[in-house]
Scaffold this motif. Structure first.
Motif, short mmCIF file in Angstrom:
data_model
loop_
_atom_site.label_atom_id
_atom_site.label_comp_id
_atom_site.label_asym_id
_atom_site.label_seq_id
_atom_site.Cartn_x
_atom_site.Cartn_y
_atom_site.Cartn_z
N VAL A 105 77.06 15.38 33.61
CA VAL A 105 77.59 16.07 34.81
C VAL A 105 76.44 16.47 35.73
O VAL A 105 76.46 16.22 36.94
N ASN A 106 75.42 17.07 35.14
CA ASN A 106 74.32 17.56 35.98
C ASN A 106 73.45 16.44 36.54
O ASN A 106 72.91 16.56 37.64
N SER A 107 73.33 15.34 35.80
CA SER A 107 72.58 14.20 36.34
C SER A 107 73.27 13.67 37.59
O SER A 107 72.63 13.36 38.60
N GLN A 108 74.59 13.57 37.51
CA GLN A 108 75.33 13.06 38.67
C GLN A 108 75.25 14.03 39.85
O GLN A 108 75.08 13.62 40.99
N ARG A 109 75.35 15.31 39.53
CA ARG A 109 75.29 16.30 40.62
C ARG A 109 73.91 16.23 41.29
O ARG A 109 73.80 16.29 42.52
N ARG B 382 77.35 6.98 32.27
CA ARG B 382 77.88 8.31 32.59
C ARG B 382 76.99 9.03 33.59
O ARG B 382 77.16 10.23 33.84
N GLY B 383 75.99 8.30 34.09
CA GLY B 383 75.19 8.88 35.16
C GLY B 383 73.83 9.40 34.73
O GLY B 383 73.09 9.96 35.52
N ILE B 384 73.50 9.24 33.43
CA ILE B 384 72.20 9.74 32.96
C ILE B 384 71.16 8.63 33.17
O ILE B 384 71.36 7.51 32.70
N GLU B 385 70.08 8.96 33.86
CA GLU B 385 69.08 7.94 34.17
C GLU B 385 68.44 7.40 32.89
O GLU B 385 68.43 8.06 31.86
#
Lengths: 251, 428
Positions: A105-109, B382-385
């Motif tokens: 969640v925080n990576s995307q934010r 899921r958006g984690i680099e």
């Protein structure tokens, strides 16, 4: 929202063409379903959209709100609002579900230039969303998908979707391995997320999931192409007559 | 067996630069250690026990210099209420150290104790080390017993009110330090010992621990910083009945580290756990050598070692469980695993079981693997680099070793160090 134009894809390692010119346009707020026999390229389409290694796009384009998806890393696609619910969610021993979700969640934010959620706010949010999906505190604490039943894994996918609030959700055979009750629960989770600005692409073998997640448009995929599109009645036709008739007709 | 000429030469060359320290209470302990050392000679490249780790720089007369890095790291165990004992390049620093009064514990400096005619440490100093020389020679430990210039003797009579923390600062790029500590836990006593710091350009350290019946010893160590440093450390412990010994070591950086741990379970129902996590980058070489002897009924031992290696780093694990005849109902477990983050790094493992009892459970496993691509894609989707996702998977890999630390605060300290290390590597 999602625009796919003449998409051709082959396996990177071998000379095997899988997608042979897929065209698909999904407008905001709509639910599209893709049905098709085994080996038609449905899962490949979901992997190529989400940026998995091992595939080579030889022709065509895929854009999300005008952004060229195929140029981006998987995490950049996610930050743009693309979400893939995996057919086989991956088990990650040693990484707690909570840590994983909070990092995601925080990576995307962060990628979107938004402020990160505090631990307290995150906890409040996830508790509320988990409750709706009947995911208990223990499941949140356990390592990601480790020791989860098939139903728990799929509910965990939907929980991630609920937490990440993507614009474009791709569900890859989310119904596989689920009994009727588990499927209903998952479908309710998905339906709760349906909104004006959010679109879904539901990939499935069977019509039964579409009883619970009502699609606006149904596509039939075969041999790497979409061979027929129509309304929800197309799914019923498959259910009654199988794919053979439709495929014969399409050729 | 007579020593080969090269071994004899190397040993005498090293000894030429050393002088036996003045001692009254422990003079014979030191002299006997020197005799032991002369009989076995210092380790050489052809010794089986040093097959994977070159001892040359550890036995050379002079220590190779190691640059002292600016300490940009938050000191480990900073959040822990403890009694701090500071050594700078292997020399006790009274000013930087805390007052050594601690309920249930008596702490003395080695040199002070040696000034007495009689001291309790005579029964242990070099004694546990000597026991650990059979069946495998550990000459660097004998050298240490003979020539150690400093150290502490800790006698624990009850439950220590807080951990004792040995802090090894490194200030001189050419320092060559030899420290020897002895810990004696009386029946039912309880102590947590912490160790951290780069110590010296070259560091030879021995820790002897006598854990009496029903006593508990917990040990958490963090070896880090100062990439060019070299260290050879030994732990020798003897465990009485119903006693507990748990040791965890985190190693980061260091061009050469050899940690030997030699445990002897002599009382029934004793429990011994040794664990280690290490993260290596570049010309890092890290060797864990463990030898656990079961010589009593119904004892449990666990060895859990995890190594993360990249850019040509080398990890070594030599672990042995020896179950003597009569040590029935032994439960022995050993796992050593490496996560190789690239194709240049290597992990060399030699797990051994030697069992002379017929009613035991012993298992061992050793694996080497790359990062799980499926897991990595899942996290990225899921958006984690990629960098943070790799770190998450790396920490997950190390988790089993870190879980061996019972105290949650200490485990959190170690985890924080690892997270910081990984983040720094990522930052380049």
């Amino acid at each position: 929202m999602l625009e796919i134009k003449n998409l051709h894809v082959k396996l990177e390692e071998e000379d095997k063409r899988i997608l042979k010119g897929v065209d698909l346009s999904i407008e905001p707020g709509s639910v599209h379903a893709i049905m098709g026999p085994n080996g038609s390229g449905k899962s490949t389409l979901s992997y190529v959209l989400s940026g998995r290694d091992g595939y080579e796009v030889t022709e065509g384009a895929a854009t999300l709100d005008g952004h060229d998806l195929l140029e981006l890393e998987p995490e950049e696609r996610a930050a743009l609002g693309l979400f893939l619910a995996f057919q086989y969610p991956v088990e990650i021993p040693g990484v707690g579900n909570m840590t994983f979700l909070r990092t995601a969640v925080n990576s995307q934010r962060k990628a979107r230039g938004e402020e990160e959620l505090s631990a307290a706010d995150f906890l409040k949010l996830i508790r509320a969303k988990a409750k709706a999906l009947k995911i208990d505190a223990d499941m949140l604490k356990r390592p990601v998908n480790v020791g989860f039943s098939g139903g728990e894994k799929k509910r965990n996918e939907i929980l991630q979707m609920a937490m990440l609030e993507p614009k474009m959700c791709v569900l890859d055979e989310t119904d596989s391995g689920l009994d009727v009750d588990a499927m209903k629960l998952v479908a309710e989770g998905v339906n709760a997320l349906r909104s004006q600005g959010r679109s879904f692409l539901v990939i499935t073998h069977y019509q039964r999931l579409l009883d619970h997640i009502k699609p606006d448009v149904v596509h039939i995929m075969a041999d790497g192409r979409i061979v027929k599109s129509g309304g929800p009645e197309l799914a019923l036709e498959v259910e009654h007559n199988g794919y053979a008739d439709i495929l014969a007709e399409a050729v | 067996m007579a020593l080969t000429q090269p071994k004899l030469d190397a040993t005498e060359a090293r000894l030429a630069g050393l002088t036996l320290p003045e001692s009254r209470a422990l003079a014979s302990n030191r002299a006997e250690a020197l005799t032991r050392l002369r009989a076995m000679g210092l380790p050489g490249r052809r010794d089986e026990y040093w097959k994977y780790t070159r001892p040359d720089t550890l036995v050379a007369p002079e220590a190779a210099p190691a640059a002292v890095f600016d300490t940009y790291e938050t000191p480990v165990f900073g959040e822990v209420d403890r009694v701090k004992i500071v050594f700078v390049d292997g020399v006790y620093d009274a000013e930087a150290s805390d007052n050594l009064d601690l309920a249930g514990v008596s702490i003395e400096r080695l040199a002070d104790a040696e000034g007495h005619d009689i001291h309790w440490s005579k029964d242990l100093y070099g004694v546990l080390e000597a026991r650990g020389q059979d069946p495998v020679d550990r000459p660097l430990a004998a050298l240490n017993t003979a020539f150690a210039t400093d150290g502490v003797l800790i006698h624990v009579t009850g439950k220590a009110a807080k951990p004792v923390s040995l802090i090894y600062l490194h200030a001189d790029a050419n320092s060559d330090a030899i420290l020897h500590h002895v810990v004696r836990l009386d029946a039912g006593a309880d102590l947590t010992l912490l160790e951290n710091g780069p110590a010296a350009a070259r560091f030879n350290k021995v820790l002897e621990v006598d854990v009496a019946d029903g006593a508990a010893f917990h040990h958490v160590r963090a070896q880090g910083r100062d990439h060019e440093r070299r260290a050879a450390t030994h732990i020798f412990a003897r465990l009485g009945a119903e006693s507990v010994f748990k040791s965890f070591t985190l190693t980061a950086n260091g061009v050469l580290t050899r940690n030997e741990c030699v445990l002897e379970l002599t009382g029934d129902n004793a429990v011994a756990h040794v664990a280690g996590a290490c993260v290596g980058d570049g010309d890092f070489h890290h060797d864990d050598t463990v030898f656990i002897t079961h010589d009593a009924l119904n004892c449990e031992s666990r060895q859990v070692f995890k190594k993360v290696l990249r850019n040509g780093a080398t990890g070594v694990f030599q672990g042995k469980i020896l179950v003597k005849a009569g040590a029935q109902k032994t439960d022995g477990y050993q796992i050593s695993q490496s996560l190789l983050l690239d194709g240049d790094s290597q992990f060399l493992a030699k797990p051994e079981l030697e069992i002379y009892a017929d009613d035991v459970v012993c298992s061992h496993g050793s694996t080497s693997g790359a990062i799980d691509e499926e897991g990595l894609f899942y996290l990225r989707s899921r958006g984690i680099e990629e960098g943070p996702a790799t770190d998450l998977l790396t920490l997950a890999f190390l988790a089993e070793a870190i879980e061996e630390i019972e105290d949650e605060t200490l485990a959190a300290e170690i985890l924080a160090r690892l997270e910081a290390w990984l983040a720094r590597r990522r930052a380049g």
